[in-house]
Design a protein around this motif. Structure first.
Motif, short mmCIF file in Angstrom:
data_model
loop_
_atom_site.label_atom_id
_atom_site.label_comp_id
_atom_site.label_asym_id
_atom_site.label_seq_id
_atom_site.Cartn_x
_atom_site.Cartn_y
_atom_site.Cartn_z
N THR A 63 -7.52 16.69 10.13
CA THR A 63 -7.73 15.37 10.70
C THR A 63 -7.16 14.32 9.77
OG1 THR A 63 -9.78 16.13 11.77
CG2 THR A 63 -9.46 13.75 11.59
N GLU A 64 -6.36 13.42 10.32
CA GLU A 64 -5.75 12.37 9.52
C GLU A 64 -5.76 11.07 10.29
OE1 GLU A 64 -1.94 13.15 7.89
OE2 GLU A 64 -2.53 15.05 6.94
N VAL A 65 -5.84 9.99 9.57
CA VAL A 65 -5.73 8.66 10.16
C VAL A 65 -4.25 8.34 10.34
CG1 VAL A 65 -6.20 6.20 9.86
CG2 VAL A 65 -7.89 7.89 9.12
N GLY A 66 -3.92 7.94 11.54
CA GLY A 66 -2.52 7.67 11.85
C GLY A 66 -1.83 8.92 12.38
N SER A 67 -0.53 8.99 12.20
CA SER A 67 0.24 10.12 12.72
C SER A 67 0.08 11.34 11.83
CB SER A 67 1.71 9.74 12.84
OG SER A 67 2.24 9.44 11.56
N LEU A 68 0.25 12.49 12.45
CA LEU A 68 0.13 13.76 11.74
C LEU A 68 1.29 14.64 12.17
CD1 LEU A 68 -1.38 15.94 10.07
CD2 LEU A 68 -2.73 16.44 12.10
N GLU A 69 1.96 15.21 11.23
CA GLU A 69 3.09 16.09 11.54
C GLU A 69 2.83 17.47 10.96
OE1 GLU A 69 7.97 16.35 10.99
OE2 GLU A 69 6.85 14.56 10.36
N LEU A 70 2.83 18.46 11.83
CA LEU A 70 2.62 19.84 11.40
C LEU A 70 3.97 20.49 11.09
CD1 LEU A 70 -0.06 21.10 13.96
CD2 LEU A 70 -0.43 20.40 11.60
N PRO A 71 4.01 21.43 10.18
CA PRO A 71 5.26 22.15 9.94
C PRO A 71 5.63 23.01 11.15
CG PRO A 71 3.45 23.16 8.74
CD PRO A 71 2.92 21.88 9.31
N ARG A 72 6.90 23.33 11.26
CA ARG A 72 7.34 24.14 12.40
C ARG A 72 6.64 25.49 12.45
NH1 ARG A 72 13.54 25.79 14.17
NH2 ARG A 72 12.91 27.37 15.71
N SER A 73 6.28 26.02 11.29
CA SER A 73 5.66 27.34 11.24
C SER A 73 4.22 27.35 11.71
CB SER A 73 5.72 27.88 9.80
OG SER A 73 4.99 27.02 8.92
N ALA A 74 3.66 26.18 12.03
CA ALA A 74 2.26 26.11 12.48
C ALA A 74 2.15 26.50 13.95
CB ALA A 74 1.70 24.71 12.26
N PHE A 75 1.24 27.41 14.25
CA PHE A 75 0.94 27.84 15.62
C PHE A 75 -0.14 26.89 16.15
CE2 PHE A 75 -1.09 31.58 18.15
CZ PHE A 75 -0.77 30.94 19.34
N GLN A 76 0.29 25.87 16.91
CA GLN A 76 -0.63 24.82 17.35
C GLN A 76 -1.57 25.34 18.43
OE1 GLN A 76 1.15 20.94 18.13
NE2 GLN A 76 -0.25 20.66 19.84
N VAL A 77 -2.86 25.08 18.25
CA VAL A 77 -3.88 25.49 19.20
C VAL A 77 -4.41 24.30 19.99
CG1 VAL A 77 -6.17 26.53 19.43
CG2 VAL A 77 -4.55 27.44 17.74
N ALA A 78 -4.66 23.19 19.32
CA ALA A 78 -5.18 21.99 19.99
C ALA A 78 -4.70 20.76 19.25
CB ALA A 78 -6.71 22.04 20.04
N TRP A 79 -4.62 19.65 20.01
CA TRP A 79 -4.15 18.39 19.45
C TRP A 79 -4.88 17.26 20.16
CZ3 TRP A 79 -0.28 17.58 15.68
CH2 TRP A 79 0.12 16.25 15.49
N ALA A 80 -5.38 16.31 19.40
CA ALA A 80 -6.09 15.19 20.00
C ALA A 80 -5.82 13.92 19.21
CB ALA A 80 -7.59 15.47 20.06
#
Length: 308
Positions: free
Chosen positions: A240-257
């Motif tokens: 959880t971060e304030v503002g924008s958050l960028e995940l690395p390409r290698s991250a297997f995204q499960v949920a985003w809010a």
């Protein structure tokens, strides 16, 4: 006069020793064995060839500059390299074949290995002449299981070797369904689960065609469920971060809010890092082996109950 009476003893039922029974299974299904060996040889040759293209393929997706600089080649020269497409497509095709190997295995096990022999009466004839039913089933499963484990395991190792450093631009990200299955022990577990489900379907239906259909349906259901819920097999990481958050390409995204709080955007992401590859592999492999073991036990219990 005394009559000589000849006493006769019933002839002992011939018995095949374990090695002879396994050879009989392989001889009966020699066509399937030959086709499997040919497929294994072709896949091995293809993976060795793809490995030889790896360095040239990597050059086809490398960074470039226009005009070229001392550190970067010309973009025109990079775009002229086409072997990267051949390499990527070849790895993708072989990865898909490895991840779907359970389907032909299940169809063969249900239709040819068990269902056809029960439908034609070949199995019942063997039971009355030479082989006990439970031993017959054990041999029917042991020989293919050993060959599937060795063959699929060898192809998985060759596939990992041919993928080199796993550049996602060439071979896809680690969490892609086919890439995930074809690069770990879960591929072997899928093959064994297909074998067990097919054998159980053959014993239940005792006819080749219905057993093939049921085995394929059960395998498809199992494959789809595990692919759909793979992300839930191991606890994911939440950031959880304030503002924008960028995940690395290698991250297997499960949920985003993205949630606004007091005029400030708060981003919450749930994902699997690349380090979760092996925990996910082990859990899914364990589930598949549990399914294979349960189906195998059910097949033996069903056969035992049908014996007089």
């Amino acid at each position: 006069m005394t009559a000589l009476t000849a006493t006769t003893t019933p002839a002992a039922r011939p018995a095949l020793h374990r090695g002879g029974l396994l050879r009989a299974v392989l001889r009966t299904h020699r066509t399937a064995l030959l086709l499997s060996l040919l497929a294994l040889a072709a896949a091995t040759a293809a993976l060795i060839w793809l490995h030889s293209l790896e360095n040239e393929a990597r050059a086809g997706v490398s960074a470039c500059a226009t005009p070229p600089t001392d550190g970067l080649p010309s973009c025109a020269a990079v775009e002229a390299i086409t072997v990267d497409g051949t390499y990527a497509n070849g790895i993708a095709v072989l990865g898909t074949a490895l991840s779907w190997v359970m389907f032909p295995v299940a169809a063969w096990a249900g239709g040819a290995l068990v269902g056809r022999e029960l439908e034609s009466g070949t199995a019942q004839l063997a039971w009355t002449q030479s082989v006990r039913p439970l031993r017959w089933l054990a041999a029917k499963l042991a020989a293919p299981a050993a060959l599937l484990t060795a063959g699929t395991g060898a192809l998985v190792l060759l596939n990992v070797w041919a993928r080199g450093d796993g550049d996602p631009d060439l071979v896809g990200d680690w969490y892609y369904p086919d890439a995930f299955v074809s690069t770990g022990p879960v591929a072997v577990a899928y093959a064994l689960a297909g074998l067990a489900l097919g054998a159980l379907a053959g014993l239940v239906w005792r006819r080749a065609l219905p057993a093939t259909g049921v085995a394929l349906a059960a395998s498809l259901l199992l494959h789809s469920l595990l692919e759909r819920y793979r992300e839930n097999l191991w606890p994911a990481v939440t950031r959880t971060e304030v503002g924008s958050l960028e995940l690395p390409r290698s991250a297997f995204q499960v949920a985003w809010a993205d949630t606004p709080r007091h005029g400030v955007l708060v981003t919450r992401a749930t994902f699997h890092p690349e380090s979760h590859f092996w925990p996910l592999q082990y859990v899914e492999t364990g589930l598949l082996l549990a399914v294979a073991g349960t189906a195998t036990a059910a097949a033996f219990l069903l056969l035992a109950r049908r014996l007089p």
